[in-house]
Design a protein around this motif. Structure first.
Motif, PDB file in Angstrom:
ATOM      1  N   GLY A  96       0.858  -1.179   0.000  1.00 29.34           N
ATOM      2  CA  GLY A  96       0.000   0.000   0.000  1.00 29.34           C
ATOM      3  C   GLY A  96       0.893   1.227   0.000  1.00 29.34           C
ATOM      4  O   GLY A  96       0.834   2.066   0.901  1.00 29.34           O
ATOM      5  N   SER A  97       1.733   1.313  -1.032  1.00 27.30           N
ATOM      6  CA  SER A  97       2.853   2.262  -1.033  1.00 27.30           C
ATOM      7  C   SER A  97       2.485   3.715  -1.287  1.00 27.30           C
ATOM      8  O   SER A  97       3.314   4.604  -1.090  1.00 27.30           O
ATOM      9  CB  SER A  97       3.905   1.818  -2.049  1.00 27.30           C
ATOM     10  OG  SER A  97       3.324   1.609  -3.325  1.00 27.30           O
ATOM     11  N   GLY A  98       1.263   3.971  -1.741  1.00 27.49           N
ATOM     12  CA  GLY A  98       0.844   5.365  -1.912  1.00 27.49           C
ATOM     13  C   GLY A  98       1.765   6.158  -2.811  1.00 27.49           C
ATOM     14  O   GLY A  98       2.052   5.752  -3.938  1.00 27.49           O
ATOM     15  N   ASP A  99       2.266   7.283  -2.321  1.00 26.45           N
ATOM     16  CA  ASP A  99       3.131   8.139  -3.144  1.00 26.45           C
ATOM     17  C   ASP A  99       4.581   7.676  -3.152  1.00 26.45           C
ATOM     18  O   ASP A  99       5.446   8.338  -3.711  1.00 26.45           O
ATOM     19  CB  ASP A  99       3.035   9.594  -2.689  1.00 26.45           C
ATOM     20  CG  ASP A  99       3.556   9.829  -1.273  1.00 26.45           C
ATOM     21  OD1 ASP A  99       4.053   8.876  -0.645  1.00 26.45           O
ATOM     22  OD2 ASP A  99       3.451  10.982  -0.798  1.00 26.45           O
ATOM     23  N   GLY A 100       4.853   6.529  -2.531  1.00 23.70           N
ATOM     24  CA  GLY A 100       6.183   5.930  -2.609  1.00 23.70           C
ATOM     25  C   GLY A 100       7.185   6.413  -1.581  1.00 23.70           C
ATOM     26  O   GLY A 100       8.355   6.021  -1.618  1.00 23.70           O
ATOM     27  N   ILE A 124       0.507   4.862  -8.266  1.00 26.51           N
ATOM     28  CA  ILE A 124       1.691   4.348  -8.947  1.00 26.51           C
ATOM     29  C   ILE A 124       2.331   5.446  -9.788  1.00 26.51           C
ATOM     30  O   ILE A 124       3.561   5.633  -9.769  1.00 26.51           O
ATOM     31  CB  ILE A 124       1.338   3.132  -9.832  1.00 26.51           C
ATOM     32  CG1 ILE A 124       0.826   1.968  -8.971  1.00 26.51           C
ATOM     33  CG2 ILE A 124       2.540   2.715 -10.669  1.00 26.51           C
ATOM     34  CD1 ILE A 124       1.835   1.421  -7.993  1.00 26.51           C
ATOM     35  N   ARG A 125       1.519   6.202 -10.532  1.00 32.00           N
ATOM     36  CA  ARG A 125       2.056   7.298 -11.340  1.00 32.00           C
ATOM     37  C   ARG A 125       2.724   8.343 -10.455  1.00 32.00           C
ATOM     38  O   ARG A 125       3.811   8.836 -10.761  1.00 32.00           O
ATOM     39  CB  ARG A 125       0.935   7.931 -12.174  1.00 32.00           C
ATOM     40  CG  ARG A 125       0.551   7.127 -13.406  1.00 32.00           C
ATOM     41  CD  ARG A 125      -0.314   7.934 -14.346  1.00 32.00           C
ATOM     42  NE  ARG A 125      -1.663   8.105 -13.816  1.00 32.00           N
ATOM     43  CZ  ARG A 125      -2.666   7.273 -14.068  1.00 32.00           C
ATOM     44  NH1 ARG A 125      -2.475   6.216 -14.833  1.00 32.00           N
ATOM     45  NH2 ARG A 125      -3.866   7.489 -13.571  1.00 32.00           N
ATOM     46  N   GLU A 126       2.054   8.686  -9.352  1.00 31.78           N
ATOM     47  CA  GLU A 126       2.592   9.680  -8.428  1.00 31.78           C
ATOM     48  C   GLU A 126       3.919   9.206  -7.832  1.00 31.78           C
ATOM     49  O   GLU A 126       4.885   9.976  -7.734  1.00 31.78           O
ATOM     50  CB  GLU A 126       1.573   9.937  -7.314  1.00 31.78           C
ATOM     51  CG  GLU A 126       1.988  11.012  -6.328  1.00 31.78           C
ATOM     52  CD  GLU A 126       0.936  11.239  -5.246  1.00 31.78           C
ATOM     53  OE1 GLU A 126       1.114  12.170  -4.450  1.00 31.78           O
ATOM     54  OE2 GLU A 126      -0.046  10.471  -5.191  1.00 31.78           O
ATOM     55  N   ALA A 127       3.977   7.938  -7.442  1.00 31.99           N
ATOM     56  CA  ALA A 127       5.198   7.392  -6.848  1.00 31.99           C
ATOM     57  C   ALA A 127       6.354   7.397  -7.842  1.00 31.99           C
ATOM     58  O   ALA A 127       7.494   7.733  -7.485  1.00 31.99           O
ATOM     59  CB  ALA A 127       4.933   5.976  -6.347  1.00 31.99           C
ATOM     60  N   ASN A 128       6.081   7.045  -9.090  1.00 29.92           N
ATOM     61  CA  ASN A 128       7.132   7.062 -10.107  1.00 29.92           C
ATOM     62  C   ASN A 128       7.661   8.473 -10.344  1.00 29.92           C
ATOM     63  O   ASN A 128       8.868   8.670 -10.519  1.00 29.92           O
ATOM     64  CB  ASN A 128       6.609   6.469 -11.419  1.00 29.92           C
ATOM     65  CG  ASN A 128       6.593   4.943 -11.402  1.00 29.92           C
ATOM     66  OD1 ASN A 128       7.513   4.313 -10.897  1.00 29.92           O
ATOM     67  ND2 ASN A 128       5.543   4.345 -11.944  1.00 29.92           N
ATOM     68  N   GLU A 129       6.769   9.438 -10.337  1.00 25.03           N
ATOM     69  CA  GLU A 129       7.200  10.831 -10.489  1.00 25.03           C
ATOM     70  C   GLU A 129       8.073  11.256  -9.310  1.00 25.03           C
ATOM     71  O   GLU A 129       9.104  11.924  -9.488  1.00 25.03           O
ATOM     72  CB  GLU A 129       5.981  11.745 -10.598  1.00 25.03           C
ATOM     73  CG  GLU A 129       5.211  11.595 -11.908  1.00 25.03           C
ATOM     74  CD  GLU A 129       3.904  12.396 -11.910  1.00 25.03           C
ATOM     75  OE1 GLU A 129       3.662  13.106 -10.909  1.00 25.03           O
ATOM     76  OE2 GLU A 129       3.170  12.303 -12.901  1.00 25.03           O
ATOM     77  N   ASN A 130       7.682  10.864  -8.113  1.00 23.68           N
ATOM     78  CA  ASN A 130       8.458  11.214  -6.920  1.00 23.68           C
ATOM     79  C   ASN A 130       9.834  10.545  -6.930  1.00 23.68           C
ATOM     80  O   ASN A 130      10.820  11.136  -6.486  1.00 23.68           O
ATOM     81  CB  ASN A 130       7.693  10.825  -5.652  1.00 23.68           C
ATOM     82  CG  ASN A 130       6.478  11.699  -5.420  1.00 23.68           C
ATOM     83  OD1 ASN A 130       6.405  12.817  -5.923  1.00 23.68           O
ATOM     84  ND2 ASN A 130       5.512  11.206  -4.669  1.00 23.68           N
TER      85      ASN A 130
END
Length: 222
Positions: A96-100, A124-130
């Motif tokens: 449940g990694s959320g924004d990573g 997932i998109r947000e985490a990759n961006e972060n």
């Protein structure tokens, strides 16, 4: 003679109309005809193949998330990593990694490898961006998956911030898949009657810490 001619004309007209009506009925029947068994088999095969081999770009959730996303505060993230004694050779799975932020912090602070699992494509998109902004894309990876269908047996550290009932539901999978000695850290919620080895307060927040035993008690596997 004239009456006979009229009757013949009427008969011809009715015959033409009847033929046209039959033609229309046959056309409608043709349009709604069920596919043959061969056609059905072929259609099902294509459908089954599409379902069995989803496109890697597919981003629709397999089901709705079990929890509403609430990010873990940075001080709690730091304490979770400290409590688990995360090192460079660790593989951190955040369920449940959320924004990573947890696996990104693990990669930034000590160079650990991190895998974030979340069912929501937006997260997932947000985490990759972060991860790109943090410069750790070579150390972390984010997967859009269902926690209960994910293989996380390679993890040496597992972090989670779910709900009490989900922790308990996930517990048998954690104990059966994770290697003995794997550390588990949960923000805010425990795992039922699996007694934690440490409980730490971070302000008003609570962090729980367990280590997977060599032989888990039978009652914890249910």
């Amino acid at each position: 003679m004239q009456l006979k001619t009229i009757r013949q004309s009427l008969f011809v007209g009715v015959s033409i109309l009847s033929f046209a009506a039959i033609g229309c009925t046959e056309q409608r029947n043709f349009e709604t005809v069920a596919p043959t068994p061969a056609a059905t088999s072929q259609t099902n095969s294509v459908s089954d193949l599409a379902q069995a081999t989803p496109s890697p770009t597919t981003e629709a959730p397999t089901r709705q998330p079990d929890v509403v996303y609430v990010p873990t505060p940075v001080p709690v993230v730091n304490e979770m990593l400290r409590l688990a004694n995360v090192q460079a050779n660790d593989v951190v799975y955040d369920l449940g990694s959320g924004d990573g932020r947890i696996v990104i912090a693990a990669a930034q602070k000590v160079g650990a490898r991190g895998i974030g699992i979340d069912i929501n494509p937006e997260r997932i998109r947000e985490a990759n961006e972060n991860a790109k902004k943090a410069g750790v894309t070579d150390r972390v990876e984010f997967r859009q998956q269902d926690l209960f269908q994910t293989d996380f047996s390679e993890a040496t550290v597992v972090t989670l911030y779910l709900l009490p009932e989900l922790n308990v539901k996930l517990r048998p999978k954690l104990l059966s898949e994770l290697k003995p000695g794997t550390r588990i850290v949960s923000h805010e919620f425990d795992m039922g009657d699996w007694k934690p080895e440490q409980v730490v307060k971070v302000g008003e927040r609570t962090v729980y810490y367990w280590v997977v035993p060599e032989t888990p008690p039978a009652n914890l596997k249910k």
